[in-house]
Design an enzyme around this catalytic site. Structure first.
Site, PDB file in Angstrom:
ATOM      1  N   SER A 137       0.932  -1.237   0.095  1.00  0.00           N
ATOM      2  CA  SER A 137      -0.006   0.019   0.012  1.00  0.00           C
ATOM      3  C   SER A 137       1.005   1.304  -0.073  1.00  0.00           C
ATOM      4  CB  SER A 137      -0.789   0.098   1.073  1.00  0.00           C
ATOM      5  OG  SER A 137      -1.525   1.005   1.337  1.00  0.00           O
ATOM      6  N   LYS A 165      -2.934   4.947  -2.403  1.00  0.00           N
ATOM      7  CA  LYS A 165      -3.790   5.883  -2.058  1.00  0.00           C
ATOM      8  C   LYS A 165      -4.106   6.912  -2.646  1.00  0.00           C
ATOM      9  CE  LYS A 165      -4.207   3.879   2.350  1.00  0.00           C
ATOM     10  NZ  LYS A 165      -5.267   3.102   2.854  1.00  0.00           N
ATOM     11  N   ASP A 191      -7.213   2.918  -3.027  1.00  0.00           N
ATOM     12  CA  ASP A 191      -7.902   3.177  -1.835  1.00  0.00           C
ATOM     13  C   ASP A 191      -7.993   4.745  -1.463  1.00  0.00           C
ATOM     14  OD1 ASP A 191      -8.837   2.947   0.657  1.00  0.00           O
ATOM     15  OD2 ASP A 191      -7.179   1.793   1.579  1.00  0.00           O
ATOM     16  N   GLY A 293      -4.187  -4.038   6.142  1.00  0.00           N
ATOM     17  CA  GLY A 293      -3.200  -3.882   7.169  1.00  0.00           C
ATOM     18  C   GLY A 293      -3.494  -2.404   7.678  1.00  0.00           C
TER      19      GLY A 293
HETATM   20  O1  OSB Z   1      -7.219   1.647   4.492  1.00  0.00           O
HETATM   21  O2  OSB Z   1      -6.115  -0.200   4.178  1.00  0.00           O
HETATM   22  C1  OSB Z   1      -6.171   1.348   4.775  1.00  0.00           C
HETATM   23  C2  OSB Z   1      -3.159   2.272   7.003  1.00  0.00           C
HETATM   24  C3  OSB Z   1      -3.723   2.781   7.952  1.00  0.00           C
HETATM   25  C4  OSB Z   1      -5.233   3.239   7.829  1.00  0.00           C
HETATM   26  C5  OSB Z   1      -5.729   2.687   6.773  1.00  0.00           C
HETATM   27  C6  OSB Z   1      -5.144   1.798   5.853  1.00  0.00           C
HETATM   28  C7  OSB Z   1      -3.758   1.526   6.029  1.00  0.00           C
HETATM   29  C8  OSB Z   1      -3.147   0.939   4.875  1.00  0.00           C
HETATM   30  C9  OSB Z   1      -1.871   0.288   5.275  1.00  0.00           C
HETATM   31  O3  OSB Z   1      -3.569   0.742   3.536  1.00  0.00           O
HETATM   32  C10 OSB Z   1      -1.280  -1.090   4.879  1.00  0.00           C
HETATM   33  C11 OSB Z   1      -0.231  -1.629   5.334  1.00  0.00           C
HETATM   34  O4  OSB Z   1      -0.421  -1.924   6.607  1.00  0.00           O
HETATM   35  O5  OSB Z   1       0.597  -1.725   4.783  1.00  0.00           O
HETATM   36 MG    MG Z   2      -8.297   0.631   3.191  1.00  0.00          MG
END
Ligand code: OSB
Ligand code: MG
Length: 374
Positions: A137, A165, A191, A293
């Site tokens: 991500s 993101k 995302d 995650g």
């Molecule tokens: O939306 O998946 C999400 C991290 C913090 C809050 C929300 C999200 C995320 C990530 C991190 O996308 C993914 C990771 O742990 O590598």
């Molecule tokens: Mg998410």
């Protein structure tokens, strides 16, 4: 099973690089860890995924700390614990919400029980995979070019799927640059963390041109009906994350057609029992799921790896190796990824499958509270 004590810790763990999503940025994680001590002496670590700020979920480090010390831990210490599958129900009876706090202790009970029985957590949960497919991500960057460079490096490192993101103003040009750099066939997703409104739908529709595997959580978590309207209007699959806080919400998503894919995070839904129920429902309805995650330490990651080994987790998860996040993790061995983007499920060891570096946790601890059974 009786618990003698539960210790709650807050550790600080700086990320190698700040992570920016549509609603905020985090440079140093504040991570709450639980140490569950069995009446006969063995103990287990668990992690609470609540964040520093209420920008992903209403829960935060502080609200989870309160919910755990005021309600959930006292309840877990009050008497004998039921089987792990019933622990969530015991913890949640007459307590609304606070699912991340509840999950932390429920997950610890699952892992402690597996360890006491000499069984790997993944096996106890019904996992069938020996390796899981790893995705990454990528946070929001300053320019499309810098994001494309990150994506290109991630592809070269072996990641099997890249998630970007996005936010209004950091979407089409960024996705276009990355798609151009990665080539047409690479598994790419976005995302939004709920940053869009229904009137932004034309922008989301325009993303159809980039062959994304999914668009994750474009709208507000409560907007299942509006997500359904969007899903009818676009070709790309909608994936829900924040919206799916329970098996009931997953069922609503399926009924309403609010999405075609679910991101499962045990912390978000109140624990392993609820997470596996969502998995089972989705599997029965041909809805692919993947493991999300929350920038977990190696402890939370162990739970994610175990969950992601279940058969319905057919898409790569946001379960990246330790070195993607930290200078040094709090477990040994650290979580590693093969050159072809896979992570081994530690099926050769009971419980979490990794050793927790307790000296390092002591060094990183900034706050501690221990509750003991009376
Ligand atoms: O939306 O998946 C999400 C991290 C913090 C809050 C929300 C999200 C995320 C990530 C991190 O996308 C993914 C990771 O742990 O590598
Ligand atoms: Mg998410």
């Amino acid at each position: 099973m009786h618990l003698r004590s539960v210790e709650l810790r807050e550790i600080r763990l700086p990320l190698l690089r700040p992570f920016r999503i549509s609603s905020g940025v985090v440079a140093e994680r504040r991570i709450s860890l639980l140490r569950l001590e069995h009446a006969d002496g063995p103990h287990m670590w668990a992690e609470c995924v609540a964040g520093e700020a209420p920008n992903y979920s209403p829960e935060t480090v502080e609200t989870a700390w309160h919910a755990l010390t005021a309600w959930f831990i006292p309840r877990a210490l009050a008497g004998p614990l039921p089987e792990p599958a019933q622990a969530g129900a015991l913890l949640t009876h007459s307590i609304r919400g606070h699912r991340m706090a509840r999950a932390a202790i429920e997950m610890g009970i699952w892992a402690l029980s597996a360890a006491l029985d000499g069984v790997p957590l993944a096996q106890r949960l019904g996992g069938t995979r020996t390796t899981i497919d790893v995705g990454i991500s990528l946070g929001i960057r300053e320019t499309p070019e810098s994001l494309a460079a990150d994506a290109s490096a991630a592809k070269a490192a072996g990641y099997r799927r890249i998630k970007l993101k996005i936010a209004p103003g950091a979407d089409i040009a960024f996705v276009a640059a990355v798609r151009d750099r990665l080539g047409p066939d690479f598994a790419l997703t976005v995302d939004a963390n709920a940053a869009y409104r229904p009137q932004d739908s034309p922008t989301l529709q325009a993303l159809d041109d980039y062959d994304l595997l999914m668009i994750e959580q474009p709208f507000d978590p409560g907007d299942l009906v509006r997500h359904a309207a969007l899903q009818r209007a676009i070709r790309t699959s909608v994936c829900l994350d924040e919206s799916v806080t329970s098996v009931a919400r997953a069922s609503d998503m399926i009924t309403l057609g609010s999405g075609r894919i679910v991101n499962i995070k045990a912390g978000r839904v109140g624990g392993i029992t609820e997470a596996t129920a969502i998995h089972d429902l989705c599997l029965a309805n041909d809805i692919p799921v993947w493991c999300g995650g929350m920038l977990e330490s190696g402890i939370g990651r162990a739970y994610n790896v175990a969950l992601a080994s279940l058969p319905g987790f057919t898409l790569p998860g946001d379960v990246s190796p330790s070195a993607r996040y930290w200078e040094r993790d709090v477990v040994t061995p650290e979580w590693v990824m093969t050159d072809d983007g896979r992570m081994r499920v530690p099926l050769d060891r009971p419980g979490l499958g990794v050793d927790v570096d307790e000296d390092r946790i002591d060094d990183l601890t900034v706050r501690m509270e221990k509750l003991v059974a009376s």
